[in-house]
Scaffold this motif. Structure first.
Motif, PDB file in Angstrom:
ATOM      1  N   LYS A 165       0.816  -1.212   0.000  1.00 62.80           N
ATOM      2  CA  LYS A 165       0.000   0.000   0.000  1.00 62.80           C
ATOM      3  C   LYS A 165       0.853   1.268   0.000  1.00 62.80           C
ATOM      4  CE  LYS A 165      -3.988   0.220   1.952  1.00 62.80           C
ATOM      5  NZ  LYS A 165      -5.148   0.271   2.878  1.00 62.80           N
ATOM      6  N   GLY A 166       2.172   1.094   0.060  1.00 64.67           N
ATOM      7  CA  GLY A 166       3.054   2.243  -0.049  1.00 64.67           C
ATOM      8  C   GLY A 166       3.659   2.743   1.247  1.00 64.67           C
ATOM      9  N   TYR A 167       3.437   2.037   2.355  1.00 62.35           N
ATOM     10  CA  TYR A 167       3.987   2.465   3.637  1.00 62.35           C
ATOM     11  C   TYR A 167       5.413   1.933   3.812  1.00 62.35           C
ATOM     12  CZ  TYR A 167      -0.812   3.669   4.860  1.00 62.35           C
ATOM     13  OH  TYR A 167      -2.065   4.221   4.882  1.00 62.35           O
ATOM     14  N   SER A 168       6.210   2.686   4.553  1.00 64.21           N
ATOM     15  CA  SER A 168       7.557   2.215   4.890  1.00 64.21           C
ATOM     16  C   SER A 168       7.469   1.370   6.154  1.00 64.21           C
ATOM     17  CB  SER A 168       8.509   3.402   5.102  1.00 64.21           C
ATOM     18  OG  SER A 168       8.051   4.215   6.175  1.00 64.21           O
ATOM     19  N   CYS A 169       8.042   0.170   6.097  1.00 63.65           N
ATOM     20  CA  CYS A 169       7.968  -0.759   7.220  1.00 63.65           C
ATOM     21  C   CYS A 169       9.336  -1.352   7.507  1.00 63.65           C
ATOM     22  CB  CYS A 169       6.998  -1.905   6.918  1.00 63.65           C
ATOM     23  SG  CYS A 169       5.300  -1.402   6.579  1.00 63.65           S
TER      24      CYS A 169
ATOM     25  N   ASN B  63      17.287   6.561  15.860  1.00 58.68           N
ATOM     26  CA  ASN B  63      16.659   7.513  14.946  1.00 58.68           C
ATOM     27  C   ASN B  63      16.138   6.802  13.699  1.00 58.68           C
ATOM     28  OD1 ASN B  63      17.126   9.725  16.587  1.00 58.68           O
ATOM     29  ND2 ASN B  63      19.108  10.187  15.658  1.00 58.68           N
ATOM     30  N   HIS B  64      16.897   5.799  13.267  1.00 57.60           N
ATOM     31  CA  HIS B  64      16.510   5.013  12.099  1.00 57.60           C
ATOM     32  C   HIS B  64      15.172   4.323  12.344  1.00 57.60           C
ATOM     33  CE1 HIS B  64      17.162   2.812   8.416  1.00 57.60           C
ATOM     34  NE2 HIS B  64      17.078   1.643   9.029  1.00 57.60           N
ATOM     35  N   LEU B  65      14.971   3.805  13.532  1.00 57.38           N
ATOM     36  CA  LEU B  65      13.728   3.115  13.869  1.00 57.38           C
ATOM     37  C   LEU B  65      12.533   4.061  13.877  1.00 57.38           C
ATOM     38  CD1 LEU B  65      14.954   0.764  16.739  1.00 57.38           C
ATOM     39  CD2 LEU B  65      14.058   0.044  14.517  1.00 57.38           C
ATOM     40  N   GLN B  66      12.782   5.336  14.140  1.00 53.53           N
ATOM     41  CA  GLN B  66      11.698   6.317  14.169  1.00 53.53           C
ATOM     42  C   GLN B  66      11.194   6.665  12.775  1.00 53.53           C
ATOM     43  OE1 GLN B  66      12.208   9.726  16.976  1.00 53.53           O
ATOM     44  NE2 GLN B  66      14.222   8.833  17.326  1.00 53.53           N
ATOM     45  N   TYR B  67      12.021   6.410  11.777  1.00 54.08           N
ATOM     46  CA  TYR B  67      11.700   6.832  10.404  1.00 54.08           C
ATOM     47  C   TYR B  67      10.494   6.093   9.834  1.00 54.08           C
ATOM     48  CZ  TYR B  67      12.025   6.497   5.318  1.00 54.08           C
ATOM     49  OH  TYR B  67      11.719   6.460   3.984  1.00 54.08           O
ATOM     50  N   TYR B  68      10.362   4.799  10.104  1.00 52.11           N
ATOM     51  CA  TYR B  68       9.382   3.954   9.436  1.00 52.11           C
ATOM     52  C   TYR B  68       7.954   4.211   9.920  1.00 52.11           C
ATOM     53  CZ  TYR B  68      13.384   1.351   7.705  1.00 52.11           C
ATOM     54  OH  TYR B  68      14.555   1.013   7.084  1.00 52.11           O
ATOM     55  N   ASN B  69       7.008   4.116   8.983  1.00 49.93           N
ATOM     56  CA  ASN B  69       5.591   4.245   9.353  1.00 49.93           C
ATOM     57  C   ASN B  69       5.187   3.165  10.344  1.00 49.93           C
ATOM     58  OD1 ASN B  69       5.007   4.979   5.901  1.00 49.93           O
ATOM     59  ND2 ASN B  69       5.019   6.465   7.565  1.00 49.93           N
ATOM     60  N   PHE B  70       5.619   1.922  10.062  1.00 48.18           N
ATOM     61  CA  PHE B  70       5.279   0.786  10.910  1.00 48.18           C
ATOM     62  C   PHE B  70       6.549   0.006  11.244  1.00 48.18           C
ATOM     63  CE2 PHE B  70       1.450   1.724   8.537  1.00 48.18           C
ATOM     64  CZ  PHE B  70       0.424   1.577   9.465  1.00 48.18           C
ATOM     65  N   ALA B  71       6.677  -0.396  12.506  1.00 48.44           N
ATOM     66  CA  ALA B  71       7.802  -1.233  12.923  1.00 48.44           C
ATOM     67  C   ALA B  71       7.259  -2.564  13.439  1.00 48.44           C
ATOM     68  CB  ALA B  71       8.621  -0.546  14.010  1.00 48.44           C
ATOM     69  N   PHE B  72       7.863  -3.657  12.987  1.00 45.45           N
ATOM     70  CA  PHE B  72       7.457  -4.999  13.407  1.00 45.45           C
ATOM     71  C   PHE B  72       8.589  -5.627  14.214  1.00 45.45           C
ATOM     72  CE2 PHE B  72       4.916  -3.921   9.818  1.00 45.45           C
ATOM     73  CZ  PHE B  72       3.714  -4.582   9.963  1.00 45.45           C
ATOM     74  N   ILE B  73       8.299  -5.990  15.462  1.00 45.28           N
ATOM     75  CA  ILE B  73       9.289  -6.640  16.320  1.00 45.28           C
ATOM     76  C   ILE B  73       8.803  -8.061  16.588  1.00 45.28           C
ATOM     77  CG2 ILE B  73      10.482  -6.596  18.535  1.00 45.28           C
ATOM     78  CD1 ILE B  73      10.219  -3.578  18.532  1.00 45.28           C
ATOM     79  N   ASP B  74       9.457  -9.013  15.938  1.00 46.66           N
ATOM     80  CA  ASP B  74       9.005 -10.401  15.968  1.00 46.66           C
ATOM     81  C   ASP B  74       9.657 -11.182  17.109  1.00 46.66           C
ATOM     82  OD1 ASP B  74       7.688 -12.699  15.100  1.00 46.66           O
ATOM     83  OD2 ASP B  74       9.266 -13.236  13.679  1.00 46.66           O
ATOM     84  N   ASP B  75       8.920 -12.159  17.644  1.00 48.85           N
ATOM     85  CA  ASP B  75       9.447 -13.147  18.594  1.00 48.85           C
ATOM     86  C   ASP B  75      10.033 -12.499  19.848  1.00 48.85           C
ATOM     87  OD1 ASP B  75       9.581 -15.775  19.181  1.00 48.85           O
ATOM     88  OD2 ASP B  75      11.400 -16.193  18.047  1.00 48.85           O
TER      89      ASP B  75
END
Length: 295
Positions: free
Chosen positions: A158-162, A190-202
């Motif tokens: 859909k065009g989001y940064s993840c 700071n890099h982690l703040q950039y993304y629209n959505f962050a996925f932290i698995d396990d």
């Protein structure tokens, strides 16, 4: 009347065809009105502007449809290029890089979870605006990573940064940053703040056996809280997966109260996966293939 330089009056255009000044193309014919039409779709090859006062050559219906099809194909190509670029940035890994909701095995146990996940993606604009995160937990092999990857890839489409990662990888990056050649701890956060959505698995396995290395575990907790704060302060959604419920992060793993409270606040909705063992299914399928190969 003063007409545009690029057009004619309706009568002038008719006259140009009648005199042979303008010639028909091979795929055109003159209609009863003396003007050009397409042989294929039978629609006119001219545009009438200003209630007939200005007339000019134009595209028929099939030409317009072909142009629209070409435009959509070019948009799809560019979208796919961007999708592939974003997928590479999301760090999902080869195993899960191409999976979407359509690839999921829906069962009576996970159906509700997938309905909620699909709604999450469909309402992604509102989800992002309202900073709505998810916490997905369940037993080993229940399909948490698969579900997370589906959500991630659908959002990327859909065009989001993840960014799709796990705490162990983040901690390793931070450790590496202490070397002069590393990115730098602040840069990583700071890099982690950039993304629209962050996925932290396990989430959670990093703290197993923490009683045997208290200093390392304490450091990991401190850095994890900084990671959470980076996303929290950016007011962007974070999606977690874990074998443990949020309460078990405290009761079983003994994580600091501040971490539990922050996850509770960031995980707007909690989804439990239960009842399926997809790794056993995959193992059985591979076993059947091996038997057919005589192995």
């Amino acid at each position: 009347m003063e007409r545009f330089k690029f057009g004619y009056t309706l009568e002038e255009l008719k006259g140009r065809y009648a005199s042979g000044e303008d010639k028909l193309k091979e795929d055109e014919f003159l209609g009863d009105d003396g003007l050009p039409y397409c042989k294929k779709c039978k629609t006119r090859r001219f545009w009438v502007l200003d209630e007939g006062d200005v007339c000019m050559h134009g595209a028929c219906q099939c030409m317009q449809e072909a142009a629209e099809k070409e435009r959509k194909e070019e948009e799809a190509r560019k979208r796919m290029e961007e999708f592939n670029r974003q997928k590479a940035l999301s760090l999902t890994g080869a195993r899960y890089r191409n999976i979407m909701f359509a690839d999921a095995t829906i069962t009576e146990h996970n159906r509700k979870a997938y309905v909620k996940a699909k709604n999450y993606v469909e309402k992604s604009k509102e989800v992002l605006e309202n900073n709505i995160g998810l916490y997905i937990y369940g037993d080993n092999s229940s399909g948490k990573t698969f579900l997370l990857a589906c959500i991630c890839n659908e959002l990327v489409w859909k065009g989001y940064s993840c960014i799709y990662t796990n705490l162990a990888s983040i901690l390793n990056e931070i450790r590496a940053s202490y070397d002069k050649n590393g990115m730098g701890e602040c840069a990583i956060l700071n890099h982690l703040q950039y993304y629209n959505f962050a996925f932290i698995d396990d989430l959670g396995k990093e703290f197993l056996g923490r009683e045997y290395n208290a200093a390392s575990s304490k450091w990991a907790e401190e850095k994890f809280f900084e990671v959470l704060n980076a996303r929290y302060n950016a007011q962007k959604p974070t999606i977690f997966s874990s074998n443990y419920s949020i309460s078990e992060l405290a009761s079983v793993l003994g994580l600091d109260k501040a971490i539990i409270e922050r996850i509770n606040e960031m995980a707007t909705r909690v989804i439990k996966l239960e009842g399926d063992d997809f790794r056993s299914v995959v193992r059985d399928e591979k076993s059947d293939i091996a038997k057919k190969l005589g192995i």
